[in-house]
Design a protein around this motif. Structure first.
Motif, short mmCIF file in Angstrom:
data_model
loop_
_atom_site.label_atom_id
_atom_site.label_comp_id
_atom_site.label_asym_id
_atom_site.label_seq_id
_atom_site.Cartn_x
_atom_site.Cartn_y
_atom_site.Cartn_z
N SER A 248 0.84 -1.20 0.00
CA SER A 248 0.00 0.00 0.00
C SER A 248 0.88 1.24 0.00
O SER A 248 1.88 1.30 0.70
CB SER A 248 -0.91 0.00 1.24
OG SER A 248 -1.77 1.12 1.24
N VAL A 249 0.50 2.22 -0.81
CA VAL A 249 1.18 3.52 -0.86
C VAL A 249 0.11 4.61 -0.81
O VAL A 249 -0.80 4.61 -1.64
CB VAL A 249 2.01 3.68 -2.15
CG1 VAL A 249 2.71 5.04 -2.17
CG2 VAL A 249 3.03 2.56 -2.29
N TYR A 250 0.20 5.52 0.16
CA TYR A 250 -0.78 6.59 0.20
C TYR A 250 -0.23 7.82 0.91
O TYR A 250 0.71 7.74 1.71
CB TYR A 250 -2.07 6.13 0.89
CG TYR A 250 -1.95 5.73 2.34
CD1 TYR A 250 -2.13 6.66 3.37
CD2 TYR A 250 -1.66 4.41 2.69
CE1 TYR A 250 -2.03 6.29 4.69
CE2 TYR A 250 -1.56 4.02 4.01
CZ TYR A 250 -1.74 4.96 5.02
OH TYR A 250 -1.63 4.59 6.33
N GLU A 251 -0.80 8.94 0.57
CA GLU A 251 -0.48 10.20 1.23
C GLU A 251 -1.37 10.34 2.46
O GLU A 251 -2.59 10.32 2.34
CB GLU A 251 -0.72 11.38 0.28
CG GLU A 251 0.17 11.39 -0.95
CD GLU A 251 1.61 11.73 -0.64
OE1 GLU A 251 1.85 12.33 0.43
OE2 GLU A 251 2.49 11.40 -1.46
N ASP A 252 -0.76 10.45 3.62
CA ASP A 252 -1.50 10.69 4.85
C ASP A 252 -1.54 12.19 5.08
O ASP A 252 -0.63 12.78 5.67
CB ASP A 252 -0.84 9.98 6.03
CG ASP A 252 -1.72 9.97 7.26
OD1 ASP A 252 -2.55 10.90 7.40
OD2 ASP A 252 -1.59 9.05 8.08
N GLU A 253 -2.58 12.83 4.56
CA GLU A 253 -2.67 14.29 4.61
C GLU A 253 -2.83 14.80 6.03
O GLU A 253 -2.40 15.91 6.35
CB GLU A 253 -3.83 14.75 3.72
CG GLU A 253 -3.61 14.40 2.25
CD GLU A 253 -4.83 14.67 1.40
OE1 GLU A 253 -5.86 15.07 1.97
OE2 GLU A 253 -4.76 14.46 0.17
N ALA A 254 -3.41 13.99 6.90
CA ALA A 254 -3.60 14.42 8.29
C ALA A 254 -2.25 14.57 8.99
O ALA A 254 -2.05 15.49 9.79
CB ALA A 254 -4.47 13.43 9.04
N ARG A 255 -1.31 13.66 8.70
CA ARG A 255 0.01 13.71 9.33
C ARG A 255 1.07 14.31 8.41
O ARG A 255 2.24 14.39 8.79
CB ARG A 255 0.44 12.31 9.76
CG ARG A 255 -0.42 11.71 10.85
CD ARG A 255 0.23 10.49 11.47
NE ARG A 255 0.30 9.36 10.55
CZ ARG A 255 0.91 8.21 10.84
NH1 ARG A 255 1.53 8.07 11.99
NH2 ARG A 255 0.92 7.22 9.97
N GLU A 256 0.66 14.70 7.19
CA GLU A 256 1.56 15.29 6.21
C GLU A 256 2.75 14.36 5.94
O GLU A 256 3.91 14.77 5.94
CB GLU A 256 2.06 16.67 6.66
CG GLU A 256 0.93 17.69 6.82
CD GLU A 256 1.45 19.06 7.20
OE1 GLU A 256 2.60 19.15 7.65
OE2 GLU A 256 0.69 20.03 7.05
N THR A 257 2.44 13.11 5.71
CA THR A 257 3.47 12.11 5.42
C THR A 257 3.04 11.25 4.23
O THR A 257 1.86 11.18 3.88
CB THR A 257 3.72 11.18 6.63
OG1 THR A 257 2.49 10.51 6.96
CG2 THR A 257 4.22 11.95 7.82
N GLN A 258 4.03 10.61 3.63
CA GLN A 258 3.75 9.55 2.66
C GLN A 258 3.94 8.23 3.37
O GLN A 258 4.95 8.03 4.07
CB GLN A 258 4.67 9.62 1.45
CG GLN A 258 4.35 8.54 0.41
CD GLN A 258 5.27 8.61 -0.80
OE1 GLN A 258 6.43 8.94 -0.68
NE2 GLN A 258 4.74 8.27 -1.96
#
Length: 305
Positions: free
Chosen positions: A226-236
């Motif tokens: 799985s690869v995703y942008e975690d916008e809440a934590r500002e991380t990939q």
């Protein structure tokens, strides 16, 4: 009648259907034969059937089409040389690899990710190829990461990780599984999560190795799940699917992914990923998630050309 665990076979199908393989058998004189292939897939779990394709022009055509069975060896990431040897017209291909006869009689290799020893179930002429359908009579799976091939190049877990290591604020997690159960750890609030670590200058591959080592699980790094942008934590976020040889760890424990377990997972994105893994594990058919923590798409894992 086969005596192996159907669940273990299903897990092996799901984990290894996408790698580079060497298909082997013996000719009528008992000489070992083999060729590199990545057109290998499961056909059925009941009975357990797999198929491979062989060109009619192959020098191995007559021997394989008349064989009583064949074996499929899923190469590990350290066996690029084996793949190259069996893809070329080398005089004695088997001199470069350690092997023995499998329970059904076909050559099976040492240090592979998995092997499936099959009796011949059926052969089907299909244009300029013949489809060999084998019934799995015995198999063995290890924790060695598999060797992939795509767009004219080999793909390994280490190469995948390093390709993404330049991203800022990168977090790597390990989805460590054993027979469908997954290693989960308690976070600071007492809820569950998969083991994860922030990636520093050492790179993603080294971070993943450290993560597995810290967990105490007997596992090796696997492919990206799985690869995703975690916008809440500002991380990939990158999660690797890793196979464990045992269901023990010094940090956390292995859980069955029931609805009760998933409710205790703190991060909704991780919970969704685990829910997907539970469903795919039952079907033995895995994909890769791309997107962010809220929405994305699942791309099936397909073999390279």
């Amino acid at each position: 009648m086969s005596t192996f665990d159907p669940r273990a076979l299903r897990n092996a199908f799901g984990a290894f259907m996408t790698g580079v393989t060497v298909v082997t058998t013996h000719d009528r004189e008992g000489n070992p034969l083999g060729f590199t292939a990545n057109s290998f897939s499961s056909v059925s779990l009941d009975p357990p059937l797999v198929l491979v394709c062989l060109a009619n022009s192959s020098r191995n055509y007559e021997a394989f089409s008349n064989a009583d069975g064949f074996a499929v060896n899923i190469l590990s990431e350290a066996q690029k040389d084996v793949s190259n040897t069996f893809a070329r017209p080398v005089e004695d291909r088997f001199a470069s690899v350690s092997w023995h006869r499998g329970p059904e009689g076909s050559p099976v290799f040492e240090d592979v990710s998995a092997w499936f020893d099959c009796s011949m179930y059926n052969t089907v002429e299909a244009g300029d190829h013949i489809i060999l359908i084998g019934k799995v009579e015995a198999f063995e799976a290890s924790t060695h990461p598999g060797l992939g091939y795509a767009r004219g190049a080999y793909v390994t877990p280490a190469a995948e990780a390093e390709a993404l290591s330049n991203s800022a604020h990168l977090v790597v997690s390990a989805l460590i599984e054993h027979q469908g159960n997954v290693l989960l750890v308690d976070n600071d609030s007492g809820q569950l999560s998969v083991p994860e670590i922030k990636v520093g200058k050492e790179g993603a591959a080294a971070a993943l190795e450290q993560l597995i080592s810290t967990s105490g699980a007997e596992a090796e790094r696997g492919f990206i799940y799985s690869v995703y942008e975690d916008e809440a934590r500002e991380t990939q976020h990158i999660s690797f699917l890793c196979q464990a040889s045992e269901d023990t760890a010094t940090k956390g424990r292995f859980y069955e992914l029931s609805q009760a377990t998933l409710k205790d997972v703190a991060d909704p994105a991780i919970s969704t990923m685990l829910e997907r893994f539970a469903a795919e594990s039952r079907m033995g058919n895995f994909g890769i998630y791309y997107g962010n923590q809220a929405a994305g798409e699942i791309r099936p894992m397909t073999s390279g050309s």
